[in-house]
Design a protein around this motif. Structure first.
Motif, PDB file in Angstrom:
ATOM      1  N   UNK A  92      55.347  28.375  40.411  1.00  0.00           N
ATOM      2  CA  UNK A  92      54.546  29.267  41.235  1.00  0.00           C
ATOM      3  C   UNK A  92      54.107  30.477  40.410  1.00  0.00           C
ATOM      4  N   UNK A  93      53.113  31.201  40.905  1.00  0.00           N
ATOM      5  CA  UNK A  93      52.607  32.370  40.190  1.00  0.00           C
ATOM      6  C   UNK A  93      53.699  33.424  40.001  1.00  0.00           C
ATOM      7  N   UNK A  94      54.676  33.452  40.890  1.00  0.00           N
ATOM      8  CA  UNK A  94      55.770  34.413  40.806  1.00  0.00           C
ATOM      9  C   UNK A  94      56.762  34.079  39.699  1.00  0.00           C
ATOM     10  N   UNK A  95      56.666  32.882  39.136  1.00  0.00           N
ATOM     11  CA  UNK A  95      57.629  32.406  38.157  1.00  0.00           C
ATOM     12  C   UNK A  95      58.686  31.491  38.739  1.00  0.00           C
ATOM     13  N   UNK A  96      58.771  31.443  40.068  1.00  0.00           N
ATOM     14  CA  UNK A  96      59.698  30.520  40.728  1.00  0.00           C
ATOM     15  C   UNK A  96      59.331  29.078  40.386  1.00  0.00           C
ATOM     16  N   UNK A  97      60.349  28.259  40.147  1.00  0.00           N
ATOM     17  CA  UNK A  97      60.146  26.844  39.872  1.00  0.00           C
ATOM     18  C   UNK A  97      60.576  26.023  41.072  1.00  0.00           C
ATOM     19  N   UNK A  98      59.869  24.949  41.324  1.00  0.00           N
ATOM     20  CA  UNK A  98      60.234  23.996  42.366  1.00  0.00           C
ATOM     21  C   UNK A  98      60.372  22.611  41.744  1.00  0.00           C
ATOM     22  N   UNK A  99      61.340  21.875  42.220  1.00  0.00           N
ATOM     23  CA  UNK A  99      61.530  20.485  41.807  1.00  0.00           C
ATOM     24  C   UNK A  99      61.571  19.603  43.041  1.00  0.00           C
ATOM     25  N   UNK A 110      57.082  26.932  30.346  1.00  0.00           N
ATOM     26  CA  UNK A 110      57.722  28.154  30.803  1.00  0.00           C
ATOM     27  C   UNK A 110      57.132  29.315  30.015  1.00  0.00           C
ATOM     28  N   UNK A 111      57.829  30.400  29.905  1.00  0.00           N
ATOM     29  CA  UNK A 111      57.324  31.539  29.152  1.00  0.00           C
ATOM     30  C   UNK A 111      57.483  31.306  27.655  1.00  0.00           C
ATOM     31  N   UNK A 112      56.634  31.979  26.873  1.00  0.00           N
ATOM     32  CA  UNK A 112      56.716  31.847  25.423  1.00  0.00           C
ATOM     33  C   UNK A 112      56.448  30.425  24.980  1.00  0.00           C
ATOM     34  N   UNK A 113      57.312  29.893  24.135  1.00  0.00           N
ATOM     35  CA  UNK A 113      57.154  28.544  23.604  1.00  0.00           C
ATOM     36  C   UNK A 113      58.098  27.553  24.278  1.00  0.00           C
ATOM     37  N   UNK A 136      72.226   8.160  40.911  1.00  0.00           N
ATOM     38  CA  UNK A 136      71.261   8.705  39.960  1.00  0.00           C
ATOM     39  C   UNK A 136      70.958  10.151  40.305  1.00  0.00           C
ATOM     40  N   UNK A 137      71.193  11.054  39.339  1.00  0.00           N
ATOM     41  CA  UNK A 137      70.994  12.480  39.527  1.00  0.00           C
ATOM     42  C   UNK A 137      69.680  12.930  38.887  1.00  0.00           C
ATOM     43  N   UNK A 138      69.258  14.161  39.222  1.00  0.00           N
ATOM     44  CA  UNK A 138      68.074  14.765  38.625  1.00  0.00           C
ATOM     45  C   UNK A 138      68.530  15.745  37.545  1.00  0.00           C
ATOM     46  N   UNK A 139      68.140  15.485  36.317  1.00  0.00           N
ATOM     47  CA  UNK A 139      68.558  16.263  35.149  1.00  0.00           C
ATOM     48  C   UNK A 139      67.419  17.150  34.664  1.00  0.00           C
ATOM     49  N   UNK A 140      67.786  18.264  34.008  1.00  0.00           N
ATOM     50  CA  UNK A 140      66.795  19.139  33.414  1.00  0.00           C
ATOM     51  C   UNK A 140      67.197  19.493  31.990  1.00  0.00           C
ATOM     52  N   UNK A 141      66.205  19.771  31.165  1.00  0.00           N
ATOM     53  CA  UNK A 141      66.416  20.174  29.774  1.00  0.00           C
ATOM     54  C   UNK A 141      65.374  21.240  29.441  1.00  0.00           C
ATOM     55  N   UNK A 142      65.811  22.342  28.830  1.00  0.00           N
ATOM     56  CA  UNK A 142      64.869  23.334  28.326  1.00  0.00           C
ATOM     57  C   UNK A 142      64.741  23.186  26.809  1.00  0.00           C
TER      58      UNK A 142
END
Length: 380
Positions: free
Chosen positions: A33-40, A354-357, A371-377
């Motif tokens: 979102x424009x606020x920076x909030x993320x949704x999955x 996300x922000x920067x690089x 089966x789970x939902x995984x994330x990686x930055x």
């Protein structure tokens, strides 16, 4: 060109501690979102492709470090007919106004599988959207989006949004369950220039002139110039009975009623791939490859997609597939391949900047029953 750096890993949703009707989580979606909030968002149910499957969403206010599930229960019934929901692709079209796109499948006969092995059609479906004005805490009733002249339709990937306010919903058409005619596959966009209140006629992204090559599961990324996009395709050759390398297309809505060029092959093996473009112009492909072992890999190209150096890739996940699969990489039986899709226990890559690089990647992975939902930055 150096590979991306993996910063950290996390869980968007841990299915191992969930109720039994939320143990199968897949079809991963991400939005910012424009606020920076993320949704999955993701599809969930007791098993993959269950007739009772629905969608769930979660929110992150710290760039994907932690996630909080949103408790809203999405309605599975449409016009009094019981159904299942396939995906939860979200976009903020105006400040504080969110749209969620999904595909609704008719489950009035719960014994009918999603795919008919005899006609090779899929269950009766509708493209639907709902609206939220409270950051996803609650949602409106479903609205059906017409797809005139097209059947067997399903949402395929993220909603595109350009700086001029134009949005585009990505979907594909095929054929419906009882249709005896030969299958015709196409990848399409539904374009709106008024915040999703109305949509133009379907815009053709890709279709093989001979209807032998299928450009499945398109994932697109909006370029800086309004109307321009990068699209990646899981590409399947019916005649050769095998998957081809990932195909890509760079096109613009200004080309008319559809893309003027055909997708071109890359050097990347695999199936579904999320698309991205860095600030310095590198093309990104975060792709699932169901070889042995299975992998999820982030590839990059600095020459517009002409080359994708192996030394610049980052393997994000290596998977030990425990499901009993019937098909290998050659001589694929099409009907059995669809059955295998319901057994795979990892995949559906998603990716947002996300922000920067930094970029946030997400996917599902686990065992055949959990089966789970995984994330990686990553940074690069």
């Amino acid at each position: 060109m150096q590979p991306f750096e993996l910063i950290d890993r996390g869980l968007v949703f841990d299915a191992s501690t969930a109720e039994l009707n939320q143990r199968a989580c897949y079809f991963t979606c991400l939005a910012q979102l424009d606020s920076g909030t993320l949704l999955a968002g993701w599809q969930t149910g007791p098993t993959k492709k269950s007739p009772t499957n629905t969608i769930r969403i979660a929110r992150s206010s710290d760039q994907g470090v932690s996630w909080q599930a949103i408790s809203w229960n999405f309605e599975n019934t449409l016009d009094g007919i019981p159904g299942s929901l396939a995906t939860a692709e979200m976009v903020e079209v105006e400040a504080g106004r969110l749209l969620l796109f999904s595909t609704w499948f008719d489950r009035s006969d719960p014994d009918r599988p999603l795919f008919d092995p005899d006609t090779e059609g899929i269950l009766h479906s509708r493209q639907v959207l709902c609206v939220s004005t409270d950051d996803g805490e609650s949602w409106s009733d479903w609205q059906v989006i017409p797809t005139p002249g097209l059947t067997g339709c399903a949402t395929t990937g993220p909603v595109l949004k350009w700086s001029d306010g134009t949005i585009a919903h990505a979907f594909e058409s095929f054929k419906e369950y009882d249709d005896p005619e030969p299958a015709v596959h196409g990848a399409w966009l539904l374009v709106s220039r008024d915040g999703g209140r109305s949509f133009e006629p379907p815009w053709l992204v890709a279709r093989d002139p001979q209807d032998q090559v299928y450009y499945w599961d398109q994932r697109l990324y909006a370029r800086e110039t309004p109307g321009e996009f990068l699209s990646l395709f899981w590409t399947h050759d019916r005649a050769a009975q095998k998957d081809l390398n990932l195909h890509m297309l760079q096109a613009s809505l200004d080309e008319g009623t559809g893309a003027v060029s055909q997708p071109v092959a890359t050097s990347i093996p695999g199936q579904i791939a999320a698309a991205g473009v860095t600030d310095d112009g590198r093309l990104l492909a975060f792709i699932v490859d169901r070889g042995k072992p299975g992998t999820l890999t982030l590839w990059q190209s600095e020459d517009g997609g002409s080359s994708w150096p192996e030394e610049a890739r980052l393997v994000v996940h290596v998977h030990d597939e425990q499901a009993a699969l019937s098909q290998d990489q050659e001589n694929i039986d099409f009907a059995e391949y669809w059955e295998d899709m319901g057994r795979w226990s990892f995949g559906h890559p998603a990716m947002i900047p996300l922000s920067g690089e930094e970029w946030l990647l997400a996917y599902y992975a686990g065992t055949p029953d959990t089966m789970s939902i995984h994330s990686v930055r990553v940074r690069g």
